[in-house]
Design an enzyme around this catalytic site. Structure first.
Site, PDB file in Angstrom:
ATOM      1  N   TYR A  64      50.975 -47.670 -20.614  1.00  0.00           N
ATOM      2  CA  TYR A  64      50.266 -48.214 -19.916  1.00  0.00           C
ATOM      3  C   TYR A  64      51.747 -48.728 -18.744  1.00  0.00           C
ATOM      4  O   TYR A  64      52.359 -49.527 -18.807  1.00  0.00           O
ATOM      5  CB  TYR A  64      49.546 -49.408 -20.317  1.00  0.00           C
ATOM      6  CG  TYR A  64      48.610 -49.358 -19.385  1.00  0.00           C
ATOM      7  CD1 TYR A  64      47.602 -48.592 -18.915  1.00  0.00           C
ATOM      8  CD2 TYR A  64      48.365 -50.818 -18.853  1.00  0.00           C
ATOM      9  CE1 TYR A  64      46.537 -48.630 -18.523  1.00  0.00           C
ATOM     10  CE2 TYR A  64      47.443 -51.170 -18.256  1.00  0.00           C
ATOM     11  CZ  TYR A  64      46.236 -50.152 -17.759  1.00  0.00           C
ATOM     12  OH  TYR A  64      45.523 -50.124 -17.144  1.00  0.00           O
ATOM     13  N   ASN A 144      33.980 -49.510 -16.926  1.00  0.00           N
ATOM     14  CA  ASN A 144      33.914 -48.772 -16.172  1.00  0.00           C
ATOM     15  C   ASN A 144      32.509 -48.515 -15.466  1.00  0.00           C
ATOM     16  O   ASN A 144      33.354 -47.825 -14.394  1.00  0.00           O
ATOM     17  CB  ASN A 144      33.832 -48.271 -17.916  1.00  0.00           C
ATOM     18  CG  ASN A 144      34.556 -47.423 -19.115  1.00  0.00           C
ATOM     19  OD1 ASN A 144      36.146 -47.446 -17.821  1.00  0.00           O
ATOM     20  ND2 ASN A 144      33.806 -47.298 -20.134  1.00  0.00           N
ATOM     21  N   TYR A 265      41.048 -41.380 -11.194  1.00  0.00           N
ATOM     22  CA  TYR A 265      41.500 -42.622 -12.231  1.00  0.00           C
ATOM     23  C   TYR A 265      41.441 -42.600 -13.297  1.00  0.00           C
ATOM     24  O   TYR A 265      42.082 -43.244 -14.260  1.00  0.00           O
ATOM     25  CB  TYR A 265      39.661 -43.282 -11.817  1.00  0.00           C
ATOM     26  CG  TYR A 265      38.624 -42.391 -12.742  1.00  0.00           C
ATOM     27  CD1 TYR A 265      38.172 -41.398 -12.015  1.00  0.00           C
ATOM     28  CD2 TYR A 265      38.296 -42.812 -14.174  1.00  0.00           C
ATOM     29  CE1 TYR A 265      36.909 -40.448 -12.464  1.00  0.00           C
ATOM     30  CE2 TYR A 265      37.306 -42.270 -14.873  1.00  0.00           C
ATOM     31  CZ  TYR A 265      36.880 -40.896 -14.119  1.00  0.00           C
ATOM     32  OH  TYR A 265      35.671 -40.520 -14.747  1.00  0.00           O
TER      33      TYR A 265
END
Lengths: 360, 360
Positions: A64, A144, A265
């Site tokens: 990440y 989300n 995204y």
């Protein structure tokens, strides 16, 4: 400083990342004592639920964009209940239900993740949510649905009957995009990965129930189905939402109208976003990226954020948006939950439950 | 309506596109009679020079975004001198030097190209330029310097000592980018295609003379030279200008700072613009395309356009920007000129001269 009312020290089970690598090799469940003093602006939360998001897995793998200092507690969003408040806390009360996400905390506290039973947080880092929305809805609200909401609001001005196109439409974000668009009167073209016929039928039915207007597979797209769909529309899409990349993103771009916008995204294909040069120049396409963590940092405690959370809670309460199918795992079974979340074709979101009695 | 003062009909040599295809198979030089009547807002120009731009070639090949109705006169920008003005023309006078470009005309007049000796144009479709700037400078003003200027002005706010990065830096636009940046105090990192050592040395010297700060080849870039360069900078580039695409564009993107912008104006590699997903999302990179024709249509006769033309003419006059090396060809030798312009490693811009006496 104030004393916790419960003088006996609390013990909190939490999942820590010891090293970056394969999740179930580097994660460990441990008990820690919860400090029994709160500073004046702190709040003690009993964490209730926290989902396993793809970005949590990437963070554990060390792939990440942000790497916490190790060891760190895993997890990046969740819902909890306030057990104690520090002496100077005015805007929150014991018993309130709140959501919190790691993006709200400073870089050095990144390791203070949400996969734990109790958490001490700063009062400015939580948002109260109504207790009538489901725990799963609240636990998965900060990432989300907010991603879907912002991507539909912040890049182009969409009006009734406008068309958007997305790939990876079965992702959690994709499903919120479908539902928000349905409610707002925006038409959606939804591309999904191909799969076995019966499974595909089931998925198509599910997305149609959520409000998807047009659904096609990446394979249909490669065979030219998208061209026919676009021909049948009065106007081409204004906005494309991309979580796949590679060829799939190039096709999204080519389907856009003049001066259309593509927002990325995610990148499930592990290929870069591809923008055909002719489309970039002659169709004047603009490409953006959306990163929810960054948005939340930029808009922390802003009216825009509060408005969005209030609106989304209202939608959840009224059933206008539904959370994707979720499977609950007691936090001590995190290894099973993580393994399940790593499967290629998932049919449900995996959510950790911190109190075994909440599982059903 | 007014009568042309010269009662004898003028004959004009022009290069027409008969069909889309290989330029020298589909182009034809023909004589036509110039109509001897001007309507009230028309102007008769004696065309002086018109360059061969890559987009002219694409238009002839039929691969350009816009296809004129055939047969059409080729060429899309040029400089001329006013010979006659219609009865209602107030803002222009006989003897003025003007530039004109096809983007100024309506779609249906696209075929009214600039590779011709005389042209009748609408008064709103020309811009007066001072007669002290070189004819080559004026003939090539409307496309390349304007493209460089707008890309540096319209996408990010650049200030002294900011850094930009570009590929295809030896293109005509690339050379204007270097010169404008030099004058405005902006540092440039310039990537060029690899070539034989002596030729490379000569090119590097040329770009350094124009004001290039850092020059490297695509091969150096692939070997990691860009990383070392970026490490040596106090801040990473804010803006990347891309006319290559493919891997080269991905490297430009990766070299940008947080919230940097890449603008594409060409695609010499024939590969799409590639934006690594991580950069799109986490670095919040935005990608745009720039199309000069569209800008000129949107800003026709606008103060922004007049300001830019005035400024660029001033820069040309003062030697702040120099036109790329040009090679002049009499219009009747257009086939040789076009063949030369198609060579892979060109060292000069090919420009058609409409009056043989102007050639030297």
């Amino acid at each position: 400083m104030c004393q916790l009312s419960n003088v006996c020290k609390r013990s909190s089970y939490q999942v820590i990342i010891n090293d970056f690598g394969k999740p179930n090799e580097v994660l460990e469940g441990v008990y820690v004592e919860v400090p029994n003093k709160l500073s004046s602006n702190q709040i003690l939360l009993k964490v209730l639920m926290s989902p396993i998001n793809p970005s949590d897995i990437n963070m554990i793998e060390g792939t990440y964009h942000i790497k916490p200092s190790l060891p760190a507690v895993a997890g990046n969003e969740g819902v909890g209940e306030i057990l104690e408040v520090g002496g100077a806390v005015q805007d929150h009360q014991v018993g309130e239900r709140v959501i919190y996400s790691v993006a709200d905390r400073s870089q050095c506290q990144l390791g203070a993740g949400t996969w734990r039973q109790f958490s001490i947080v700063n009062e400015t880092n939580i948002i109260k949510v109504p207790s009538n929305i489901s725990l799963i809805g609240a636990a998965t609200l900060a990432v989300n649905p907010c991603t879907a909401y912002r991507m539909l609001k912040d890049f182009v001005k969409l009006k009734t009957d406008d068309v958007i196109i997305q790939n990876g439409s079965n992702s959690a974000v994709g499903q919120y995009i479908i539902q928000l668009c349905k409610y707002w009167g925006i038409k959606t073209i939804n591309i999904i990965r191909g799969r076995q016929e019966d499974e595909k039928e089931q998925l198509v039915g599910h997305l149609q129930n959520l409000g998807a207007d047009i659904i096609l597979t990446e394979e249909d797209r490669k065979k030219g189905a998208l061209k026919d769909i676009l021909k049948s529309l009065p106007e081409k899409p204004k906005l494309a939402l991309n979580c796949v990349g590679g060829d799939s993103s190039a096709h999204l771009v080519n389907s856009l109208r003049q001066k259309g916008v593509i927002v990325t995204y995610g990148g499930m294909s592990k290929r870069p976003v591809m923008i055909p040069t002719g489309a970039a120049i002659f169709k004047q396409i603009t490409a953006h990226g959306y990163w929810n963590t960054e948005w939340m940092k930029d808009y922390k405690n802003s009216p825009e954020r509060m408005e969005m959370i209030t609106e989304l809670c209202d939608y959840l309460d009224k059933g206008i948006i539904k959370t994707p199918k979720a499977e609950l795992f007691y936090i001590k079974d995190f290894k099973t939950a993580v393994s399940e979340s790593l499967k290629e074709f998932k049919t449900s979101k995996k959510v950790l439950v911190m109190d075994e009695t909440l599982k059903c």
